[in-house]
Design a protein around this motif. Structure first.
Motif, PDB file in Angstrom:
ATOM      1  N   TYR A 194       0.838  -1.193   0.000  1.00 13.42           N
ATOM      2  CA  TYR A 194       0.000   0.000   0.000  1.00 13.42           C
ATOM      3  C   TYR A 194       0.869   1.237   0.000  1.00 13.42           C
ATOM      4  N   GLU A 195       0.503   2.200  -0.825  1.00 12.84           N
ATOM      5  CA  GLU A 195       1.194   3.479  -0.883  1.00 12.84           C
ATOM      6  C   GLU A 195       0.553   4.444   0.106  1.00 12.84           C
ATOM      7  N   LEU A 196       1.392   5.081   0.900  1.00  8.51           N
ATOM      8  CA  LEU A 196       0.920   6.029   1.908  1.00  8.51           C
ATOM      9  C   LEU A 196       1.487   7.402   1.612  1.00  8.51           C
ATOM     10  N   ASP A 197       0.612   8.384   1.443  1.00 13.47           N
ATOM     11  CA  ASP A 197       1.057   9.765   1.274  1.00 13.47           C
ATOM     12  C   ASP A 197       1.407  10.329   2.642  1.00 13.47           C
ATOM     13  N   LYS A 198       2.530  11.001   2.736  1.00 14.86           N
ATOM     14  CA  LYS A 198       2.996  11.550   4.005  1.00 14.86           C
ATOM     15  C   LYS A 198       2.584  13.008   4.138  1.00 14.86           C
ATOM     16  N   PHE A 199       2.448  13.476   5.351  1.00 10.65           N
ATOM     17  CA  PHE A 199       2.061  14.872   5.572  1.00 10.65           C
ATOM     18  C   PHE A 199       3.240  15.743   5.967  1.00 10.65           C
ATOM     19  N   GLU A 200       4.302  15.164   6.538  1.00 10.60           N
ATOM     20  CA  GLU A 200       5.420  15.979   7.012  1.00 10.60           C
ATOM     21  C   GLU A 200       6.327  16.441   5.871  1.00 10.60           C
ATOM     22  N   ARG A 201       6.264  15.720   4.752  1.00 10.75           N
ATOM     23  CA  ARG A 201       6.994  16.091   3.545  1.00 10.75           C
ATOM     24  C   ARG A 201       6.171  15.641   2.352  1.00 10.75           C
ATOM     25  N   ALA A 202       6.416  16.238   1.208  1.00 12.00           N
ATOM     26  CA  ALA A 202       5.712  15.841  -0.006  1.00 12.00           C
ATOM     27  C   ALA A 202       6.394  14.597  -0.569  1.00 12.00           C
ATOM     28  N   ARG A 203       6.056  13.456   0.015  1.00  3.58           N
ATOM     29  CA  ARG A 203       6.633  12.194  -0.422  1.00  3.58           C
ATOM     30  C   ARG A 203       5.706  11.056  -0.013  1.00  3.58           C
ATOM     31  N   ARG A 204       6.061   9.884  -0.483  1.00  2.00           N
ATOM     32  CA  ARG A 204       5.257   8.696  -0.219  1.00  2.00           C
ATOM     33  C   ARG A 204       6.133   7.579   0.337  1.00  2.00           C
ATOM     34  N   GLU A 205       5.473   6.679   1.062  1.00  2.00           N
ATOM     35  CA  GLU A 205       6.096   5.433   1.515  1.00  2.00           C
ATOM     36  C   GLU A 205       5.235   4.284   0.997  1.00  2.00           C
ATOM     37  N   VAL A 206       5.846   3.138   0.809  1.00  2.00           N
ATOM     38  CA  VAL A 206       5.103   1.950   0.387  1.00  2.00           C
ATOM     39  C   VAL A 206       5.327   0.872   1.435  1.00  2.00           C
ATOM     40  N   TYR A 207       4.221   0.341   1.934  1.00  3.69           N
ATOM     41  CA  TYR A 207       4.241  -0.670   2.993  1.00  3.69           C
ATOM     42  C   TYR A 207       3.868  -2.030   2.424  1.00  3.69           C
ATOM     43  N   ILE A 208       4.768  -2.996   2.563  1.00  5.07           N
ATOM     44  CA  ILE A 208       4.472  -4.372   2.164  1.00  5.07           C
ATOM     45  C   ILE A 208       3.658  -4.998   3.292  1.00  5.07           C
ATOM     46  N   TYR A 209       2.426  -5.330   2.996  1.00  2.21           N
ATOM     47  CA  TYR A 209       1.522  -5.878   4.007  1.00  2.21           C
ATOM     48  C   TYR A 209       1.623  -7.405   4.072  1.00  2.21           C
ATOM     49  N   ASP A 210       1.605  -8.053   2.936  1.00  3.36           N
ATOM     50  CA  ASP A 210       1.723  -9.514   2.861  1.00  3.36           C
ATOM     51  C   ASP A 210       2.711  -9.875   1.768  1.00  3.36           C
ATOM     52  N   LEU A 211       3.517 -10.898   2.043  1.00  3.09           N
ATOM     53  CA  LEU A 211       4.456 -11.434   1.053  1.00  3.09           C
ATOM     54  C   LEU A 211       4.636 -12.906   1.357  1.00  3.09           C
ATOM     55  N   ALA A 212       4.504 -13.744   0.338  1.00  7.06           N
ATOM     56  CA  ALA A 212       4.701 -15.184   0.528  1.00  7.06           C
ATOM     57  C   ALA A 212       5.157 -15.818  -0.779  1.00  7.06           C
ATOM     58  N   VAL A 213       5.844 -16.942  -0.639  1.00  2.14           N
ATOM     59  CA  VAL A 213       6.303 -17.738  -1.771  1.00  2.14           C
ATOM     60  C   VAL A 213       5.962 -19.194  -1.461  1.00  2.14           C
ATOM     61  N   SER A 214       5.477 -19.929  -2.473  1.00  5.52           N
ATOM     62  CA  SER A 214       5.178 -21.353  -2.317  1.00  5.52           C
ATOM     63  C   SER A 214       6.411 -22.106  -1.843  1.00  5.52           C
ATOM     64  N   ASP A 215       6.181 -23.131  -1.038  1.00  2.19           N
ATOM     65  CA  ASP A 215       7.286 -23.914  -0.469  1.00  2.19           C
ATOM     66  C   ASP A 215       8.318 -24.336  -1.514  1.00  2.19           C
ATOM     67  N   GLN A 216       7.870 -24.890  -2.640  1.00  2.00           N
ATOM     68  CA  GLN A 216       8.819 -25.431  -3.618  1.00  2.00           C
ATOM     69  C   GLN A 216       9.597 -24.355  -4.379  1.00  2.00           C
ATOM     70  N   TYR A 217       9.218 -23.082  -4.227  1.00  2.32           N
ATOM     71  CA  TYR A 217       9.926 -21.993  -4.912  1.00  2.32           C
ATOM     72  C   TYR A 217      10.739 -21.123  -3.957  1.00  2.32           C
ATOM     73  N   ARG A 218      10.777 -21.482  -2.694  1.00  4.21           N
ATOM     74  CA  ARG A 218      11.542 -20.688  -1.728  1.00  4.21           C
ATOM     75  C   ARG A 218      13.036 -20.883  -1.936  1.00  4.21           C
ATOM     76  N   ARG A 219      13.788 -19.876  -1.522  1.00  2.00           N
ATOM     77  CA  ARG A 219      15.250 -19.874  -1.607  1.00  2.00           C
ATOM     78  C   ARG A 219      15.741 -19.914  -3.052  1.00  2.00           C
ATOM     79  N   GLN A 220      14.919 -19.345  -3.946  1.00  2.00           N
ATOM     80  CA  GLN A 220      15.287 -19.249  -5.360  1.00  2.00           C
ATOM     81  C   GLN A 220      15.258 -17.804  -5.849  1.00  2.00           C
ATOM     82  N   GLY A 221      15.175 -16.855  -4.924  1.00  2.00           N
ATOM     83  CA  GLY A 221      15.206 -15.450  -5.299  1.00  2.00           C
ATOM     84  C   GLY A 221      13.851 -14.848  -5.667  1.00  2.00           C
TER      85      GLY A 221
END
Length: 152
Positions: A68-95
């Motif tokens: 999710y992209e969050l607009d900031k109020f203290e400066r004219a800029r944005r932050e992006v927050y990774i809320y969920d991230l997952a990889v299937s078991d058989q594809y882990r540790r492959q980058g």
């Protein structure tokens, strides 16, 4: 493996990712018990501030993230927050997770964001190792505050 930034027409892929999250987080109830309608998901995927990126092996979603992209109020800029991230078991540790985050960083930079951030649970050593490889670790506390003010 192909990385794909989902658009409003990609509800089928989002449903695959949601099932993957349920399995990866051992929480099928949250991620599968009350699936939203296609129209609801199309609306979410159409929002400019929501990023859903998947890794595909053929037609199969083998990893993905929601941010999710969050607009900031203290400066004219944005932050992006990774809320969920997952990889299937058989594809882990492959980058796959690294590639997903790097792709998100490209999207975030194009949108004028200055940082992408993520949190990890204590004891989730693989996630912590990944995030330490990519960024600077900060020790913070996280609090869930219910809107109905009843304790969790």
């Amino acid at each position: 493996m192909l990385l794909h930034h989902l658009r409003f027409t990609d509800v089928r892929l989002l449903r695959q990712l949601t099932a993957l999250f349920g399995a990866a987080f051992a929480d099928p109830e949250t991620y599968g018990a009350e699936p939203p309608s296609d129209a609801y998901l199309e609306g979410l995927l159409a929002k400019e501030h929501i990023f859903v990126i998947v890794a595909l092996a053929g037609e199969e979603v083998v990893g993905g993230l929601v941010a999710y992209e969050l607009d900031k109020f203290e400066r004219a800029r944005r932050e992006v927050y990774i809320y969920d991230l997952a990889v299937s078991d058989q594809y882990r540790r492959q980058g796959v997770a690294t590639a997903l985050i790097e792709y998100l960083c490209e999207v975030a930079a194009a949108r004028g964001a200055w940082v992408v951030y993520v949190q990890a649970d204590r004891g989730d050593d693989p996630a912590i190792a990944l995030y330490e490889k990519l960024g600077i670790r900060e020790e913070v506390l996280h609090f869930d505050i219910r809107v109905d003010r009843k304790p969790l």
